[in-house]
Design an enzyme around this catalytic site. Structure first.
Site, PDB file in Angstrom:
ATOM      1  CG  ASP A  62     -34.088 -49.403 -56.761  1.00  0.00           C
ATOM      2  OD1 ASP A  62     -35.236 -48.850 -57.252  1.00  0.00           O
ATOM      3  OD2 ASP A  62     -32.803 -48.861 -57.075  1.00  0.00           O
ATOM      4  CD1 TRP A 110     -37.426 -44.871 -58.015  1.00  0.00           C
ATOM      5  CD2 TRP A 110     -38.838 -46.441 -59.138  1.00  0.00           C
ATOM      6  NE1 TRP A 110     -36.838 -45.768 -58.459  1.00  0.00           N
ATOM      7  CE2 TRP A 110     -37.500 -46.636 -58.857  1.00  0.00           C
ATOM      8  CE3 TRP A 110     -39.790 -47.215 -59.597  1.00  0.00           C
ATOM      9  CZ2 TRP A 110     -36.945 -48.116 -59.431  1.00  0.00           C
ATOM     10  CZ3 TRP A 110     -39.216 -48.498 -59.925  1.00  0.00           C
ATOM     11  CH2 TRP A 110     -38.077 -48.915 -59.826  1.00  0.00           C
ATOM     12  N   GLY A 111     -42.750 -43.567 -55.826  1.00  0.00           N
ATOM     13  CA  GLY A 111     -44.252 -42.938 -55.819  1.00  0.00           C
ATOM     14  C   GLY A 111     -44.975 -43.945 -56.535  1.00  0.00           C
ATOM     15  CB  ALA A 150     -47.869 -49.262 -55.407  1.00  0.00           C
ATOM     16  CG  ASP A 205     -33.390 -42.299 -60.141  1.00  0.00           C
ATOM     17  OD1 ASP A 205     -34.229 -42.789 -59.236  1.00  0.00           O
ATOM     18  OD2 ASP A 205     -32.502 -42.957 -60.810  1.00  0.00           O
TER      19      ASP A 205
END
Ligand code: GAL
Length: 471
Positions: free
Chosen positions: A185, A233-234, A236, A254
């Site tokens: 994460d 989470w998409g 960078a 999420d």
């Protein structure tokens, strides 16, 4: 009225002083901000020293198929719940259908910190009284694999110890325990790891990517292959470098059990589907089937779209609560076969179907599997509607306008019939239809097809003879 201060009055002197100070102020600002942004070059020490080791090729060729604790239980996890899920894989037929990974998410460790001597993360002794290794070995005894969770920051999202700076210790702990999969994460990133513009705008050299690359190298140092999911989470522009670092990467926030989430995840993935192939999967996040609120049709779309886009599919509910209908969706053999195809790694891609509207996300997708060519159609509408697959529009079908196409329903496993030019059908709101399309050879057993079709569909079937006769 004359100027009160004149050219050399106090106002003018202030202005002159300010003009003199501005460049100095600008210089100080530049020193403190801009050079750090500008100074990221391939020579920067963090970049120069960052590992470039690729992820293991002994695992992660196909998108993961399994279960994860988070959507079902959040932090309320335990050894019993994980072992129960493993047993349910066996009892409910999920294992037979191909589900393999039983994954522990956040909150499995002692929140207080690491072992002061070994520096290892310690399992929470109330949740895992026998340690993680015992759970892993019981999951392995069932013929399944086990996953764990950590974070490329100082703490996990729920505040448990993270792995940044301890990657080698943690990777070797996970390997010792028999872990097969790591979800990594992106919470609690220290200030000095905040992203700066990477050299040449190549985000493989961003600080985010480097935090994840450090774990790739640590995993590569272990004797067992560990599948690696980047839970970023998409951020960078991960889809641009994810395949050089891990096997899959989150591209969405999420999941929630809502139609809006399903649509957003599909829409996001549509733009980056060219990144998906063997060992390289855009992760649309965990399944919400079984968590209420979704209609049957929305659950079918949730599963089918994740499958035809080749996202990892990790169930996220208490498996004991799944209905027979939900299990039927999740175990659909033909849609799972498309997802897990070992010959064709690419997902189904949107295509422009003549006569259909331009929508966002698109409604029509086609893709190849060992079984042939497939078409998936999503009804975005809030009510049932008529759809039509125009055969000449389907990429790769090679439809010749004088021929026939055998339309096969992947949901039911039944042939529907032979059609010329197009196949028209009706769909419920928010549903996804899944077909295999074949150009039958001359010897194709037409009568067999007709017999195996359902009564309602029989009326739609036009045999070659009928077509030739123009009836
Ligand atoms: C989020 C992640 C979720 C879950 C959660 C645990 O960042 O996207 O899938 O892992 O953390 O705290």
């Amino acid at each position: 009225m004359a100027d009160r201060d004149g050219p050399d009055g106090p106002d003018e002197r202030w202005k002159t002083a300010i003009r003199a100070v501005i460049p100095l102020f600008g210089f100080i600002m530049c020193r403190s901000f801009i050079p750090t942004t500008m100074s990221l070059t391939l020579d920067s020490p963090v970049i120069r020293n960052a590992p470039t080791i690729p992820p293991s090729s002994s695992t992660g060729k196909l998108p993961a198929l399994g279960w994860n604790t988070w959507n079902a239980y959040r932090c309320n996890i335990s050894e019993e719940k994980i072992l129960a899920a493993g047993q349910q894989f066996v009892d409910l037929g999920l294992q037979r259908a191909g589900y393999e990974y039983v994954n522990i998410d956040d909150c499995w460790s002692a929140k207080s910190g690491r072992d002061p001597n070994t520096k290892r993360i310690v399992p929470d002794s109330a949740k895992f009284p026998n340690g993680i290794d015992q759970v892993a070995s019981k999951i392995h005894d069932l013929g399944l694999k086990i996953g764990i969770y950590s974070d490329a920051g100082t703490k996990t999202c729920a505040g448990y110890p993270g792995s940044l700076g301890n990657e080698f210790t943690d990777a070797s702990t996970f390997a010792d325990w028999g872990i097969d999969y790591l979800k990594y994460d992106n919470c609690n990133v220290p200030h000095n790891w905040t992203d700066k513009r990477p050299p040449n705008n190549d985000w493989y050299y961003s600080y985010s990517a480097i935090r994840f690359r450090q774990m790739t190298a640590a995993l590569a140092n272990q004797s067992r292959p560990i599948q690696y999911d980047l839970c970023i989470w998409g951020d960078a522009r991960v889809w641009e470098w994810g395949a050089k670092v891990g096997h899959s990467w989150r591209i969405t926030p999420d999941s929630t059990p809502t139609w809006d989430f399903i649509l957003d995840a599909i829409t996001t993935n549509v733009d980056i589907l060219n990144r998906v192939d063997f060992y390289s999967h855009n992760d649309m996040d965990m399944m919400e089937i079984g968590n209420g609120k979704l209609t049957l049709q929305e659950e079918r779309t949730h599963f089918a779209a994740w499958a035809f886009m080749k996202s990892p599919i990790l169930l996220g509910t208490d498996l004991g609560n799944l209905s027979q209908v939900q299990l039927g969706i999740l175990q659909n053999p033909e849609i799972l076969a498309f997802h897990q195809d070992a010959m064709y790694g690419q997902p189904a891609m949107p295509f422009k179907n003549a006569g259909s509207l331009k929508t966002s996300p698109p409604e029509y997708y086609s893709g190849q599997s060992v079984k042939g060519l497939h078409v998936f159609v999503i009804n975005l509408g809030d009510r049932s509607s008529e759809k039509s697959i125009n055969f000449t529009s389907v990429p790769g079908l090679g439809y010749n306008s004088s021929g026939l196409v055998l339309v096969h329903d992947m949901w039911t496993g039944q042939d529907i019939g032979l059609y010329r030019d197009s196949y028209n059908f009706s769909m419920e709101a928010h549903d996804t239809a899944a077909f295999a399309l074949h150009l039958p050879s001359v010897t194709f057993p037409v009568q067999e097809t007709i017999r195996s079709s359902s009564r309602t569909l029989l009326s739609q079937i036009r045999t070659p003879e009928a077509i030739t006769a123009g009836t």
